[in-house]
Design a protein around this motif. Sequence first.
Motif, PDB file in Angstrom:
ATOM      1  N   ILE A 147      -4.859   6.160  -2.351  1.00  0.00           N
ATOM      2  CA  ILE A 147      -3.770   5.232  -2.051  1.00  0.00           C
ATOM      3  C   ILE A 147      -3.641   4.244  -3.206  1.00  0.00           C
ATOM      4  CG2 ILE A 147      -4.012   5.363   0.465  1.00  0.00           C
ATOM      5  CD1 ILE A 147      -5.563   2.734   0.330  1.00  0.00           C
ATOM      6  N   GLU A 148      -2.480   3.663  -3.347  1.00  0.00           N
ATOM      7  CA  GLU A 148      -2.223   2.687  -4.406  1.00  0.00           C
ATOM      8  C   GLU A 148      -1.955   1.323  -3.786  1.00  0.00           C
ATOM      9  OE1 GLU A 148       0.277   3.052  -8.388  1.00  0.00           O
ATOM     10  OE2 GLU A 148       1.557   2.566  -6.674  1.00  0.00           O
ATOM     11  N   VAL A 149      -2.717   0.353  -4.219  1.00  0.00           N
ATOM     12  CA  VAL A 149      -2.572  -1.015  -3.717  1.00  0.00           C
ATOM     13  C   VAL A 149      -1.996  -1.878  -4.829  1.00  0.00           C
ATOM     14  CG1 VAL A 149      -3.753  -3.002  -2.732  1.00  0.00           C
ATOM     15  CG2 VAL A 149      -4.523  -0.690  -2.157  1.00  0.00           C
ATOM     16  N   ILE A 176       0.850  -1.192   0.000  1.00  0.00           N
ATOM     17  CA  ILE A 176       0.000   0.000   0.000  1.00  0.00           C
ATOM     18  C   ILE A 176       0.888   1.245   0.000  1.00  0.00           C
ATOM     19  CG2 ILE A 176      -1.810   1.258   1.219  1.00  0.00           C
ATOM     20  CD1 ILE A 176      -2.678  -1.365   2.476  1.00  0.00           C
ATOM     21  N   ARG A 177       0.641   2.102  -0.958  1.00  0.00           N
ATOM     22  CA  ARG A 177       1.393   3.361  -1.063  1.00  0.00           C
ATOM     23  C   ARG A 177       0.418   4.520  -1.135  1.00  0.00           C
ATOM     24  NH1 ARG A 177       3.511   6.916  -4.895  1.00  0.00           N
ATOM     25  NH2 ARG A 177       2.355   5.830  -6.573  1.00  0.00           N
ATOM     26  N   ARG A 178       0.679   5.524  -0.346  1.00  0.00           N
ATOM     27  CA  ARG A 178      -0.201   6.695  -0.340  1.00  0.00           C
ATOM     28  C   ARG A 178       0.183   7.620  -1.482  1.00  0.00           C
ATOM     29  NH1 ARG A 178      -1.740  10.368   4.953  1.00  0.00           N
ATOM     30  NH2 ARG A 178      -3.209  11.789   3.893  1.00  0.00           N
ATOM     31  N   SER A 203      -9.342   5.498  -3.895  1.00  0.00           N
ATOM     32  CA  SER A 203      -9.474   6.831  -3.317  1.00  0.00           C
ATOM     33  C   SER A 203     -10.501   6.840  -2.213  1.00  0.00           C
ATOM     34  CB  SER A 203      -9.864   7.847  -4.403  1.00  0.00           C
ATOM     35  OG  SER A 203     -11.071   7.455  -5.033  1.00  0.00           O
ATOM     36  N   GLN A 234     -11.740   2.488   6.576  1.00  0.00           N
ATOM     37  CA  GLN A 234     -11.184   3.763   7.018  1.00  0.00           C
ATOM     38  C   GLN A 234     -11.584   4.025   8.456  1.00  0.00           C
ATOM     39  OE1 GLN A 234     -12.305   7.088   4.595  1.00  0.00           O
ATOM     40  NE2 GLN A 234     -11.089   8.576   5.768  1.00  0.00           N
ATOM     41  N   THR A 273      -3.576  12.889  -0.459  1.00  0.00           N
ATOM     42  CA  THR A 273      -4.451  12.897   0.717  1.00  0.00           C
ATOM     43  C   THR A 273      -5.751  12.142   0.509  1.00  0.00           C
ATOM     44  OG1 THR A 273      -5.385  15.012  -0.023  1.00  0.00           O
ATOM     45  CG2 THR A 273      -3.524  15.091   1.523  1.00  0.00           C
ATOM     46  N   SER A 298      -5.570   1.424  -7.720  1.00  0.00           N
ATOM     47  CA  SER A 298      -5.578   2.746  -7.099  1.00  0.00           C
ATOM     48  C   SER A 298      -6.939   2.979  -6.470  1.00  0.00           C
ATOM     49  CB  SER A 298      -5.281   3.822  -8.117  1.00  0.00           C
ATOM     50  OG  SER A 298      -3.975   3.672  -8.627  1.00  0.00           O
TER      51      SER A 298
END
Length: 306
Positions: free
Chosen positions: A256-258, A248-250, A306, A279, A253, A304
């Motif tokens: 995020i990218e999975v 997981i990369r943010r 959101s 969340q 704001t 990706s």
Amino acid sequence: MIYFLPKFSLQMNFIDYILMCAFLHVGYQNPLSSWTLQPNVLVVKVNGSPSQQALKCLHSAEGLTNGDDKDILWKKNGREEKQRGNSYLVQLEESLGGGRYSCYSTNGSLLNHTVVLIQEDTTRRKILMKTDQEEYLKCSTQNFEGAFRCSWTWHRTRFGKVALIRAGRKSQTTTNLLLFCSFRGQISCSVDGTGDGISCVDKRHCAFAEEKHRIFLTVYVKTEHFLVESYSKHFYLSEIVKPDKVKIRRVNTSMIEVTYPSSWSSPSSYFPLTFQVSQSTRGCKNCDNPCENPTAAEVRSTSSLS
């Protein structure tokens, strides 16, 4: 002077004699069964009653000195026994009697050896402990490529070793099936360095075809006291798939990218994953089992979010 014994005493002695003879007759029975686990490894199944298992040193008289089998000496776990000859009777009682039995010639040459393992005729297991899912073997795989791992938990007071692993695919019918991918290929397994699991791979498994036959796995474990137990499990690989952790990369704001796990089968279009996203603004309340969150949203085959 002639002494006459009361009739009651004669009857009692006769009854005692019958009981004693009956006890001597059934005192040593044959074990329930015996079978060869591996070359020179004999498994003897017992039910706790005193019994005897015969071992033979040589199958012919060629190795005997002057043809006299009394020249054959026996040792149990390295200690010399009183019994002599080509045949040896192993005394079995409860779970005792297992060991390494070796026979030697008078000059000290090793002629043969047999490891006797004891298998108790009971449903109560003593070597491995059940998991939370009430299973002894816990198996999983990270993809559909054919590799899988099974683990177990040793009993607190009985740590053992793996004696033998048997694994393969079995058909439910006797019909010979001609398949694009062979599901009857060889499955090789090796014991992990920790001793509490095995790693296996089905070299002929085809990830792109439907599994027609289950994997049947049996692990034989033994203790230092020569007690052996077998634990079995059968499954399809698709039933034990557990993907590795995703990356997981943010991005910003609101996004995020999975990324699919590197160990997952490809292409991802053929092996899609469903991501579950939750969340929380007040910390993680269910971090131990995050995928069991009822408020989590599911997203299928998306990189990706959101």
